[in-house]
Design an enzyme around this catalytic site. Structure first.
Site, PDB file in Angstrom:
ATOM      1  N   GLU A  97       0.864  -1.189   0.000  1.00 31.25           N
ATOM      2  CA  GLU A  97       0.000   0.000   0.000  1.00 31.25           C
ATOM      3  C   GLU A  97       0.908   1.249   0.000  1.00 31.25           C
ATOM      4  OE1 GLU A  97      -2.401   0.758   3.634  1.00 31.25           O
ATOM      5  OE2 GLU A  97      -4.106   0.556   2.277  1.00 31.25           O
ATOM      6  N   ARG A 140      -4.433  -4.276   0.093  1.00 26.51           N
ATOM      7  CA  ARG A 140      -5.729  -3.620  -0.107  1.00 26.51           C
ATOM      8  C   ARG A 140      -6.004  -3.392  -1.609  1.00 26.51           C
ATOM      9  NH1 ARG A 140      -5.138  -0.099   4.891  1.00 26.51           N
ATOM     10  NH2 ARG A 140      -6.085  -1.336   6.540  1.00 26.51           N
ATOM     11  N   ASP A 173     -11.233   0.148  -0.685  1.00 26.00           N
ATOM     12  CA  ASP A 173     -11.321   1.615  -0.672  1.00 26.00           C
ATOM     13  C   ASP A 173     -12.792   2.039  -0.567  1.00 26.00           C
ATOM     14  OD1 ASP A 173      -9.131   3.874  -1.640  1.00 26.00           O
ATOM     15  OD2 ASP A 173     -11.197   4.478  -2.016  1.00 26.00           O
TER      16      ASP A 173
HETATM   17  N1  ATP Z   1       0.794 -11.315  14.342  1.00 24.26           N
HETATM   18  C1  ATP Z   1       1.329 -10.259  14.947  1.00 24.26           C
HETATM   19  N2  ATP Z   1       1.538 -10.306  16.264  1.00 24.26           N
HETATM   20  C2  ATP Z   1       2.055  -9.252  16.924  1.00 24.26           C
HETATM   21  N3  ATP Z   1       2.394  -8.085  16.342  1.00 24.26           N
HETATM   22  C3  ATP Z   1       2.198  -7.990  15.026  1.00 24.26           C
HETATM   23  C4  ATP Z   1       1.656  -9.052  14.258  1.00 24.26           C
HETATM   24  N4  ATP Z   1       1.568  -8.638  12.975  1.00 24.26           N
HETATM   25  C5  ATP Z   1       2.022  -7.379  12.950  1.00 24.26           C
HETATM   26  N5  ATP Z   1       2.413  -6.990  14.172  1.00 24.26           N
HETATM   27  C6  ATP Z   1       2.935  -5.663  14.548  1.00 24.26           C
HETATM   28  O1  ATP Z   1       1.797  -4.801  14.501  1.00 24.26           O
HETATM   29  C7  ATP Z   1       2.135  -3.541  13.930  1.00 24.26           C
HETATM   30  C8  ATP Z   1       1.271  -3.305  12.696  1.00 24.26           C
HETATM   31  O2  ATP Z   1       1.617  -4.222  11.695  1.00 24.26           O
HETATM   32  P1  ATP Z   1       1.595  -3.849  10.140  1.00 24.26           P
HETATM   33  O3  ATP Z   1       2.293  -2.555   9.913  1.00 24.26           O
HETATM   34  O4  ATP Z   1       2.055  -5.049   9.405  1.00 24.26           O
HETATM   35  O5  ATP Z   1       0.017  -3.621   9.957  1.00 24.26           O
HETATM   36  P2  ATP Z   1      -0.815  -3.268   8.650  1.00 24.26           P
HETATM   37  O6  ATP Z   1      -2.028  -4.116   8.680  1.00 24.26           O
HETATM   38  O7  ATP Z   1       0.027  -3.370   7.432  1.00 24.26           O
HETATM   39  O8  ATP Z   1      -1.204  -1.759   8.930  1.00 24.26           O
HETATM   40  P3  ATP Z   1      -1.970  -0.675   8.012  1.00 24.26           P
HETATM   41  O9  ATP Z   1      -3.412  -1.015   8.051  1.00 24.26           O
HETATM   42  O10 ATP Z   1      -1.688   0.617   8.678  1.00 24.26           O
HETATM   43  O11 ATP Z   1      -1.394  -0.742   6.633  1.00 24.26           O
HETATM   44  C9  ATP Z   1       3.622  -3.595  13.629  1.00 24.26           C
HETATM   45  O12 ATP Z   1       4.303  -2.984  14.702  1.00 24.26           O
HETATM   46  C10 ATP Z   1       3.946  -5.090  13.553  1.00 24.26           C
HETATM   47  O13 ATP Z   1       5.266  -5.349  13.949  1.00 24.26           O
HETATM   48  N1  GNG Z   2      -9.797   6.934   5.072  1.00 28.41           N
HETATM   49  C1  GNG Z   2      -9.037   5.975   4.580  1.00 28.41           C
HETATM   50  N2  GNG Z   2      -9.376   5.427   3.405  1.00 28.41           N
HETATM   51  C2  GNG Z   2      -8.666   4.439   2.825  1.00 28.41           C
HETATM   52  O1  GNG Z   2      -9.014   3.955   1.739  1.00 28.41           O
HETATM   53  C3  GNG Z   2      -7.515   3.997   3.534  1.00 28.41           C
HETATM   54  N3  GNG Z   2      -6.581   3.061   3.268  1.00 28.41           N
HETATM   55  C4  GNG Z   2      -5.702   3.098   4.270  1.00 28.41           C
HETATM   56  N4  GNG Z   2      -6.046   4.037   5.157  1.00 28.41           N
HETATM   57  C5  GNG Z   2      -5.266   4.427   6.350  1.00 28.41           C
HETATM   58  C6  GNG Z   2      -5.257   3.395   7.428  1.00 28.41           C
HETATM   59  C7  GNG Z   2      -3.874   3.548   8.009  1.00 28.41           C
HETATM   60  O2  GNG Z   2      -3.901   4.604   8.983  1.00 28.41           O
HETATM   61  C8  GNG Z   2      -3.023   4.003   6.847  1.00 28.41           C
HETATM   62  C9  GNG Z   2      -2.215   2.898   6.190  1.00 28.41           C
HETATM   63  O3  GNG Z   2      -3.023   1.811   5.854  1.00 28.41           O
HETATM   64  O4  GNG Z   2      -3.924   4.564   5.911  1.00 28.41           O
HETATM   65  C10 GNG Z   2      -7.176   4.614   4.740  1.00 28.41           C
HETATM   66  N5  GNG Z   2      -7.941   5.591   5.275  1.00 28.41           N
END
Ligand code: ATP
Ligand code: GNG
Length: 267
Positions: free
Chosen positions: A47, A119, A124
């Site tokens: 993303e 995503r 979205d």
């Molecule tokens: N299974 C897990 N157990 C514990 N901690 C985790 C796990 N997966 C991810 N984390 C931790 O949680 C936090 C968020 O993880 P990550 O950035 O991968 O989330 P994301 O879903 O990609 O977030 P976003 O929605 O913002 O894109 C990070 O600090 C990561 O190290």
């Molecule tokens: N409003 C809104 N619309 C989107 O489509 C969207 N996709 C991601 N996010 C926010 C979530 C995390 O903070 C951060 C990284 O995922 O961006 C969004 N927020």
């Protein structure tokens, strides 16, 4: 981005295309890193959050030290009613570009090309934009216009935005909240548990109970692999192995031809 005609010919029908979906901080990026390591031949599109944190004018790539025109992610969290529509136009545009990118490599003989997006144009709309409208941060006028151009684009790029499956990473909102706090992204400082609960419910309505009304039957019928990531898989190889085996079986079960177009509108 490639021209529409060029990307149409390059994208159509090649391999399997998946999207990783799930709540904020559930662990999508972490999981995608795991996928990259386990399946180095797969193509992964993260993303583009850094682009939202530093929006740059269009044109030749700006110097990385240039300040850009602002941090749209921060603006959206600070003043959601002012900036949500702008955010959704930009997030959707970046997802559209990513999903329309031509396949970067040719798969070797007998190998399926697998592309994984973090995503999609679908989350979205059916998670974030819908939730912002229901929460009063998108005006009815903005939501109607968003849906109009979204459906138009899905029709215009019919077939090219199709996904063959969704990997839905699920954990309780309380767990996501802990991970979000632990990660400490400055823009997310004011995010409340209630917001994560709403987004959790939107994912469930869309991908599990199918209560969300979507623009096409094809999207509704797209297979979903539900992965329980409530446990810490980051430092647990056996948990990682369990998740990866599920993904492998799921991907092998998908046939590139089997599913109707997710991007074709039903009307
Ligand atoms: N299974 C897990 N157990 C514990 N901690 C985790 C796990 N997966 C991810 N984390 C931790 O949680 C936090 C968020 O993880 P990550 O950035 O991968 O989330 P994301 O879903 O990609 O977030 P976003 O929605 O913002 O894109 C990070 O600090 C990561 O190290
Ligand atoms: N409003 C809104 N619309 C989107 O489509 C969207 N996709 C991601 N996010 C926010 C979530 C995390 O903070 C951060 C990284 O995922 O961006 C969004 N927020």
């Amino acid at each position: 981005m490639a021209s529409v005609a060029a990307s149409r010919s390059l994208c159509s029908g090649a391999g399997k295309r998946l999207s990783v979906e799930g709540n904020i901080a559930v662990g999508k990026s972490t999981f995608v890193t795991l996928l990259r390591r386990a399946f180095p031949e797969w193509q992964v599109a993260p993303e583009p959050v850094s682009r939202w944190q530093k929006v740059q004018p269009e044109g030749p790539r700006q110097a990385s030290r240039s300040p850009g025109v602002g941090n749209l992610l921060q603006m959206m969290y600070q003043e959601p009613s002012r900036w949500s529509y702008t955010f959704q136009t930009y997030s959707c545009l970046s997802r559209l570009k990513a999903q329309l990118e031509p396949d970067p490599v040719k798969p070797s003989k007998g190998q399926d090309l697998v592309r994984v997006f973090e995503r999609s144009v679908y989350s979205d709309r059916y998670v974030f934009a819908k939730n912002l409208f229901e929460g009063g941060h998108l005006a009815k006028m903005e939501w109607v216009i968003y849906q109009d151009w979204h459906t138009f684009l899905l029709q215009a790029f019919e077939g090219q935005l199709d996904l063959h499956g969704f990997l839905y990473l699920r954990a309780p909102p309380e767990v996501c909240m802990e991970r979000l706090r632990h990660r400490g992204r400055p823009e997310e400082r004011e995010v409340q548990l209630r917001y994560l609960q709403q987004l959790h419910a939107q994912h469930e309505d869309w991908l599990v109970t199918k209560k969300t009304e979507t623009h096409s039957e094809g999207l509704r019928d797209t297979p979903v692999l539900l992965l329980d990531v409530a446990k810490d898989f980051e430092s647990d190889p056996s948990e990682q192995g369990k998740l990866l085996r599920q993904v492998k079986t799921f991907v092998e079960s998908l046939s590139p031809e089997a599913f109707p177009s997710a991007s074709a509108a039903a009307s």
